[in-house]
Design an enzyme around this catalytic site. Structure first.
Site, PDB file in Angstrom:
ATOM      1  CD  GLU B 278      35.128  43.581  37.035  1.00  8.41           C
ATOM      2  OE1 GLU B 278      34.893  44.267  38.054  1.00  8.41           O
ATOM      3  OE2 GLU B 278      36.202  43.030  36.828  1.00  8.41           O
ATOM      4  CD  GLU B 281      33.729  46.521  31.536  1.00  8.04           C
ATOM      5  OE1 GLU B 281      33.720  46.355  32.772  1.00  8.04           O
ATOM      6  OE2 GLU B 281      34.525  47.272  30.967  1.00  8.04           O
ATOM      7  CB  CYS B 298      38.865  45.026  42.300  1.00  8.34           C
ATOM      8  SG  CYS B 298      37.293  44.517  41.668  1.00  8.34           S
ATOM      9  CB  SER B 318      36.771  45.801  34.138  1.00  6.90           C
ATOM     10  OG  SER B 318      35.641  46.460  34.644  1.00  6.90           O
ATOM     11  CE  LYS B 357      41.282  49.271  46.920  1.00  8.85           C
ATOM     12  NZ  LYS B 357      40.466  49.107  45.711  1.00  8.85           N
ATOM     13  CD  GLU B 360      41.294  52.900  43.387  1.00  7.89           C
ATOM     14  OE1 GLU B 360      41.189  52.583  44.588  1.00  7.89           O
ATOM     15  OE2 GLU B 360      40.718  52.298  42.475  1.00  7.89           O
ATOM     16  CD  GLU B 365      42.393  59.110  36.273  1.00  6.12           C
ATOM     17  OE1 GLU B 365      42.881  60.217  36.581  1.00  6.12           O
ATOM     18  OE2 GLU B 365      42.991  58.065  36.442  1.00  6.12           O
ATOM     19  CB  CYS B 502      42.218  42.818  49.662  1.00  7.39           C
ATOM     20  SG  CYS B 502      41.713  43.154  47.989  1.00  7.39           S
TER      21      CYS B 502
END
Lengths: 162, 571
Positions: B278, B281, B298, B318, B357, B360, B365, B502
């Site tokens: 990251e 990037e 994240c 990102s 999550k 996710e 993908e 989190c």
């Protein structure tokens, strides 16, 4: 046309919600889902809150009304004269609950607090016609009277198609 | 200061305090249901009623301010009877299935029923009968168990500002639901699970993944490995009556070994890897001056929110996978090859403080050749159930170490679990990646803490980086407005959907104490402070993986395995 409806009301103003919903219902006869979404975006509220308001008030409808609207008076005088039985008989005859519309869109059943015709209790209205001093046995006849019209129209259509 | 009397105790209270707050200062506990700290009181549930001299009716203490000379009784017979009646009415319209309920022994309605000695069914009547919504990958909604306190509605609308659920209909048919009572999977819900954290009953709960995990652990053909998110180690102890903020990393590792996991890895390793990707990037984008500001990726709750409401900024997010997905992807590529395992035989379980999550990990993908990077996600709460089921006595476990090489991490990775942590970790490494030298400053205190939006400017050589941290998805619209106004050019923005990050995620232990969250955050900063290495680029295992496999951050292979893409999912 609905953009015109929205334009009458200020944007991002929560207090405009109820008059806006009334205006939409005036135009469409009910509150269609996609228009409700536009209304929510217009007043800057989440759709769920707008939907909550629309379901809270009896005046708002989320499905179009049937061809014939039956209103059952559940006011005090009618209640004393057993309007509960009349309502139950209608629910059974139409196979829907109060507040719903039959699948063939022929009838909507609504409960109202007082029609103002207490002298002929128990009373119901179908569209603009009033039926007073009712007994449960009268219900079938009334329902038949109004379903007859639609049947003739629909059979006529079917005949044309075939 | 105002003086009043509560239960014959003289109390000094500040002006504007409610009776409830004043009572709390002298150790008098008044039960609440609809009350949510820091939000406007609604006074809807009436369980907090008290008797005030001179008033005919009982007063809801959560909504009534104290006044001079007030005489309050929180425990009169009339108060107790009234509260008991409320509890009885709620209990009577609630499924009587505590024995098989996921919130058994952690249910506020159950506690109240016990507290007011409800021992009989005094009101038999109609009860609600709503279907359970199991449509989403993360959450289950069981409106039959809902007591209509409205806490989920307020957290969703006022704190998270997502607005996925609200009260619908009225009277007995009132229900908290989505528009048109559709499934959560097609609603605006970002699955953050904050509603679960505030729900007093089991009306909102996570979708359990325990069955597939236990079945896999028993399977002979699957190679089950597990990874632990940074926030889990600082909160799990609470479930075993340890003081809030106890770091239980060692016990967690040995406990997971006892469950039968072949290897126990640390998501922190992938957090360090995320920082390398990251930060690289970020530097590329700043050099080319394109797609700025860069948003962190994240938090899958934030990604889901952006895909649904702001498809125009998807290019700014990102492309890095979130750390646990990176860990899974590395396990099924680099690690599988190194150990001579087939990717399809490895079963990666992530233990996360998060409900999103779960959703996710099911995104297509985030898989390669139809093999998902992560096979199952279980929350901190589910892990406790798993330990209990297996008879693991957590408090007596010895400490153990993570497996290598995917278990090594730095202090920078530990603070990923709190708001501002990803940013701080990225800044520590960005300085090094740009200048080739470490900065003297290692703690960026201006982006720590519990403010809604935290901003800072970092000077690296002649480059000025404007960074911001959005603490909670409810503040993201403010941030986007700020960016669009053009008053300041931002380069890098961290967004965490849950307030506090989190550490306060939707999968964490349920309690109603904000002070616990603060202690958990302290525990994470403590892990960072005591770490031998505190900068992600100094992680030896990360260095090795670049040398042996990815070549360098942002390489072609790194993009193939560690990066992902986003889609416009707006309606």
């Amino acid at each position: 046309m609905n953009t015109n409806v929205l334009e009458k009301f200020p944007q991002n103003d929560r207090s405009a919600l109820i008059p806006l919903l009334q205006e939409i219902q005036e135009n469409y006869g009910y509150l269609p889902e996609e228009v409700l979404q536009q209304a929510a975006d217009h007043v800057g509220m989440p759709l769920c809150t707008v939907y909550g308001v629309a379901t809270f008030y009896n005046q708002f409808r989320l499905i179009p009304l049937g061809e014939n609207v039956i209103r059952v008076c559940r006011g005090t005088a009618c209640h004393v004269k057993s309007s509960a039985n009349i309502l139950f008989a209608l629910e059974t005859a139409l196979n829907i609950k109060a507040g719903q519309t039959t699948r063939d869109k022929l009838f909507s059943l609504e409960v109202v607090s007082c029609i103002g015709a207490c002298s002929i209790a128990p009373v119901i209205s179908v569209n603009d016609e009033y039926f007073g001093r009712l007994a449960v046995k009268d219900i079938d006849k009334i329902v038949k009277k109004y379903s007859a019209r639609k049947v003739s129209v629909s059979t006529a259509n079917e005949n044309q198609e075939s | 200061m105002i003086e009043l009397t509560i239960n014959n105790i003289k109390v000094k209270a500040e002006e504007g305090m409610t009776i409830l707050e004043a009572a709390k200062t002298v150790g008098i506990s008044v039960p609440t249901l609809c009350h949510l700290k820091d939000l406007n009181p609604t006074g809807a549930c009436r369980i907090c009623v008290v008797e005030v001299e001179g008033f005919k009716n009982l007063i809801p203490s959560c909504a009534y301010p104290v006044s001079e000379g007030m005489v309050v009784d929180t425990n009169s017979n009339r108060v107790r009877r009234s509260r008991k009646t409320i509890v009885e009415l709620l209990v009577e319209n609630h499924p009587q299935d505590c024995l098989i309920c996921v919130r058994n022994k952690n249910c506020e309605l159950q506690d109240l029923s016990e507290r007011y000695s409800v021992r009989e069914h005094r009101f038999a009547g109609e009860s609600k009968n709503h279907a359970i919504d199991i449509s989403s990958a993360s959450l289950e909604r069981d409106p039959a168990k809902c007591i209509l306190c409205g806490r989920c509605v307020r957290i969703c609308n006022e704190v998270q500002k997502v607005g996925a659920i609200d009260f619908v209909n009225r009277g007995f048919s009132s229900i908290v639901t989505t528009p048109y009572n559709k499934g959560l999977n097609v609603s605006d819900c970002i699955l953050c699970g904050q509603c679960i954290i505030v729900c007093p009953t089991a009306a909102l709960r996570e979708k359990s993944s325990l069955k597939i995990v236990t079945n896999t652990l028993a399977s002979k053909t699957k190679y089950a490995v597990v990874q632990i998110a940074p926030a889990v180690r600082a909160s799990l102890g609470e479930e075993y009556n340890m003081p809030a903020g106890t770091d239980v990393t060692g016990k967690l590792v040995s406990g997971l070994r006892r469950l039968g996991f072949k290897k126990v890895f640390d998501t922190n390793f992938a957090a360090d890897l995320t920082i390398m990707e990251e930060a690289t990037e970020l530097i590329h984008r700043v050099q080319k001056n394109e797609n700025l500001p860069l948003f962190t990726s994240c938090c899958p709750g934030w990604v889901k929110y952006a895909e649904g409401k702001h498809p125009e900024i998807l290019d700014n997010i990102s492309t890095c996978k979130s750390p646990h997905e990176m860990e899974g992807a590395v396990l099924k590529s680099y690690y599988a090859r190194k150990m001579g395992l087939k990717p399809e035989d490895i079963f990666v379980v992530s233990i996360m403080p998060c409900t999103v999550k779960k959703y996710e990990s099911a995104r297509s993908e985030l898989s390669k050749d139809s093999i998902p990077d992560v096979d199952a996600v279980i929350t901190t709460r589910e892990l406790v159930r798993l330990f209990n089921m297996a008879g693991v006595d957590f408090t007596d476990l010895p400490d153990d170490e993570f497996d290598n090489p995917l278990g090594e991490s730095t202090g920078a990775a530990a603070i990923f679990g709190t708001s501002g942590g990803v940013m701080e970790a990225a800044l520590r490494s960005a300085v090094f990646l740009i200048t080739g030298k470490n900065s003297d400053n290692i703690e960026y205190t201006e982006i720590r803490g519990n403010r809604d939006i935290k901003e800072s400017t970092l000077k690296i050589g002649d480059l000025e980086l404007n960074v911001a941290v959005v603490n909670g998805i409810g503040n993201v619209e403010t941030m986007i407005k700020k960016i669009n106004s053009g008053e300041k050019k931002y380069h890098f923005i961290e967004v965490m959907a849950c307030p506090g990050g989190c550490i306060n995620g939707g999968g964490q232990p349920i309690h109603q104490k904000t002070e616990n969250v603060i202690k958990r955050v302290k525990a994470l900063y403590e892990i960072d402070r005591l770490a031998t290495s505190r900068r992600s680029h100094e992680n030896e295992a990360v260095k090795t993986i670049y040398k042996e496999y990815f070549e360098e951050p942002g390489s072609h292979l790194a993009h193939e395995i560690l990066h992902t893409e986003y889609f416009d999912r707006s309606r």
